[in-house]
Design a protein around this motif. Structure first.
Motif, PDB file in Angstrom:
ATOM      1  N   GLN A  45       0.815  -1.210   0.000  1.00 32.99           N
ATOM      2  CA  GLN A  45       0.000   0.000   0.000  1.00 32.99           C
ATOM      3  C   GLN A  45       0.851   1.264   0.000  1.00 32.99           C
ATOM      4  OE1 GLN A  45      -2.425  -0.712   3.448  1.00 32.99           O
ATOM      5  NE2 GLN A  45      -4.129  -1.562   2.249  1.00 32.99           N
ATOM      6  N   GLN A  46       2.010   1.192   0.641  1.00 35.36           N
ATOM      7  CA  GLN A  46       2.898   2.354   0.667  1.00 35.36           C
ATOM      8  C   GLN A  46       3.617   2.538  -0.666  1.00 35.36           C
ATOM      9  OE1 GLN A  46       3.307   4.657   3.225  1.00 35.36           O
ATOM     10  NE2 GLN A  46       1.503   3.596   4.056  1.00 35.36           N
ATOM     11  N   HIS A  47       4.141   1.447  -1.214  1.00 31.75           N
ATOM     12  CA  HIS A  47       4.860   1.485  -2.493  1.00 31.75           C
ATOM     13  C   HIS A  47       4.430   0.265  -3.301  1.00 31.75           C
ATOM     14  CE1 HIS A  47       7.431   4.709  -0.954  1.00 31.75           C
ATOM     15  NE2 HIS A  47       7.609   3.987   0.143  1.00 31.75           N
ATOM     16  N   ALA A  48       3.530   0.489  -4.232  1.00 29.79           N
ATOM     17  CA  ALA A  48       2.980  -0.628  -4.997  1.00 29.79           C
ATOM     18  C   ALA A  48       4.022  -1.272  -5.901  1.00 29.79           C
ATOM     19  CB  ALA A  48       1.791  -0.161  -5.835  1.00 29.79           C
ATOM     20  N   VAL A  49       4.978  -0.490  -6.381  1.00 25.39           N
ATOM     21  CA  VAL A  49       6.005  -0.994  -7.297  1.00 25.39           C
ATOM     22  C   VAL A  49       7.334  -1.043  -6.564  1.00 25.39           C
ATOM     23  CG1 VAL A  49       7.238  -0.638  -9.453  1.00 25.39           C
ATOM     24  CG2 VAL A  49       4.808  -0.061  -9.302  1.00 25.39           C
ATOM     25  N   SER A  50       7.910  -2.223  -6.506  1.00 23.81           N
ATOM     26  CA  SER A  50       9.211  -2.402  -5.873  1.00 23.81           C
ATOM     27  C   SER A  50       9.907  -3.580  -6.530  1.00 23.81           C
ATOM     28  CB  SER A  50       9.057  -2.652  -4.369  1.00 23.81           C
ATOM     29  OG  SER A  50      10.319  -2.930  -3.782  1.00 23.81           O
ATOM     30  N   PHE A  51      11.231  -3.470  -6.619  1.00 26.76           N
ATOM     31  CA  PHE A  51      12.015  -4.556  -7.215  1.00 26.76           C
ATOM     32  C   PHE A  51      12.882  -5.258  -6.166  1.00 26.76           C
ATOM     33  CE2 PHE A  51      11.304  -1.392 -10.556  1.00 26.76           C
ATOM     34  CZ  PHE A  51      10.685  -2.183 -11.514  1.00 26.76           C
ATOM     35  N   VAL A  52      12.654  -4.917  -4.908  1.00 27.53           N
ATOM     36  CA  VAL A  52      13.435  -5.509  -3.812  1.00 27.53           C
ATOM     37  C   VAL A  52      12.536  -6.466  -3.039  1.00 27.53           C
ATOM     38  CG1 VAL A  52      14.787  -5.066  -1.732  1.00 27.53           C
ATOM     39  CG2 VAL A  52      14.822  -3.420  -3.634  1.00 27.53           C
ATOM     40  N   PRO A  53      12.815  -7.770  -3.032  1.00 26.52           N
ATOM     41  CA  PRO A  53      11.999  -8.730  -2.285  1.00 26.52           C
ATOM     42  C   PRO A  53      12.045  -8.453  -0.789  1.00 26.52           C
ATOM     43  CG  PRO A  53      13.426  -9.841  -3.863  1.00 26.52           C
ATOM     44  CD  PRO A  53      13.889  -8.417  -3.798  1.00 26.52           C
TER      45      PRO A  53
END
Length: 281
Positions: A45-53
């Motif tokens: 919810q805070q950051h919908a897109v992330s590349f860090v598991p």
């Protein structure tokens, strides 16, 4: 000559660069989905897109398996329906195309025109009548009723016919008949191997379509033990207390995994079919 060679190298490099960008854009949603399956609902919810598991994979798995339904059972139900319907669609559609291409009979054109007309009818229109029929014969909550309708697949019959006409020589079938081969033996041992690239292509489309089906199973299946995986994922989104997005992304990852495996397994046959078609052309 040097200018032509340099121009050719530049054009190839540009095409290669564009292909890499398009490939990355195609893979991006899958990467985000897999990464989000390891994150918590708050993180998503805070950051919908992330590349860090993240480290919430096991927690999402507990949430997914802690619901009133069993995701493994849903996975098995989806696999049974998808494999069964794909097999029925491929075999009987190829058999129908074989009858249209290799046999001469009076109503052949009318039959093919009827198949083309059926393609124009949306599936949602026939669903009400199909459900009423299934209800009257007391076959609701039966997975077989989501498999058997795949026998009649007009679009696949059309595709198989178009592929079979230039690929299958009538002399091959005639030679098999002269040698005493029965019709089903000829079809199974000679025609099906020739049609392998077309079958592989349609297998991917049929499996993906059957695996992702939600509306028909949602109408016909009311027993939780018969739920498919897409139904279970849709129920996760409708949680009245809290929507667990991490568990939803994990469920979507499990849903997409078989589709990726099927494509990787059958892609070599598709490439072989395209190469064969270009050589014939």
């Amino acid at each position: 000559m040097n200018s032509k060679k340099s121009g050719l190298v530049i054009s190839k490099s540009f095409i290669f660069f564009i292909s890499i960008i398009l490939a990355c854009l195609s893979l991006l949603p899958f990467v985000i989905m897999i990464v989000n399956s390891t994150r918590s609902t708050y993180q998503i919810q805070q950051h919908a897109v992330s590349f860090v598991p993240s480290s919430y994979f096991m927690n999402n798995l507990k949430i997914l398996t802690g619901k009133s339904f069993n995701p493994l059972l849903g996975f098995a139900n989806s696999m049974i329906i998808s494999i069964g319907s794909t097999f029925c669609a491929l075999y009987f559609s190829t058999l129908t195309a074989y009858g249209i291409v290799m046999y001469d009979w009076k109503l052949k054109r009318a039959f093919f025109s009827f198949i083309m007309a059926i393609m124009m009818i949306p599936a949602q229109i026939t669903l009400i009548g199909f459900y009423q029929m299934v209800y009257k014969i007391h076959m609701t909550n039966q997975l077989i009723m989501l498999i058997l309708p795949a026998i009649a697949s007009p679009s696949m019959v059309f595709f198989m016919r178009q592929y079979m006409k230039p690929s299958l020589s009538p002399s091959i079938v005639e030679s098999a008949r002269i040698d005493g081969a029965k019709e089903f033996y000829t079809f199974n041992k000679i025609v099906l191997p020739i049609m392998k690239p077309a079958i592989a292509t349609q297998a991917i489309f049929s499996f993906v379509s059957s695996w992702n089906r939600l509306f028909e199973p949602l109408v016909l299946l009311t027993d939780q033990k018969k739920y498919t995986l897409p139904i279970m994922i849709s129920l996760l989104r409708g949680d009245i207390y809290k929507t667990e997005y991490g568990a939803i992304y994990l469920g979507l990852t499990l849903t997409a995994l078989p589709l990726i495996i099927v494509y990787l397994f059958l892609s070599k046959y598709i490439i072989a079919g395209v190469a064969l078609g270009s050589v014939k052309g």
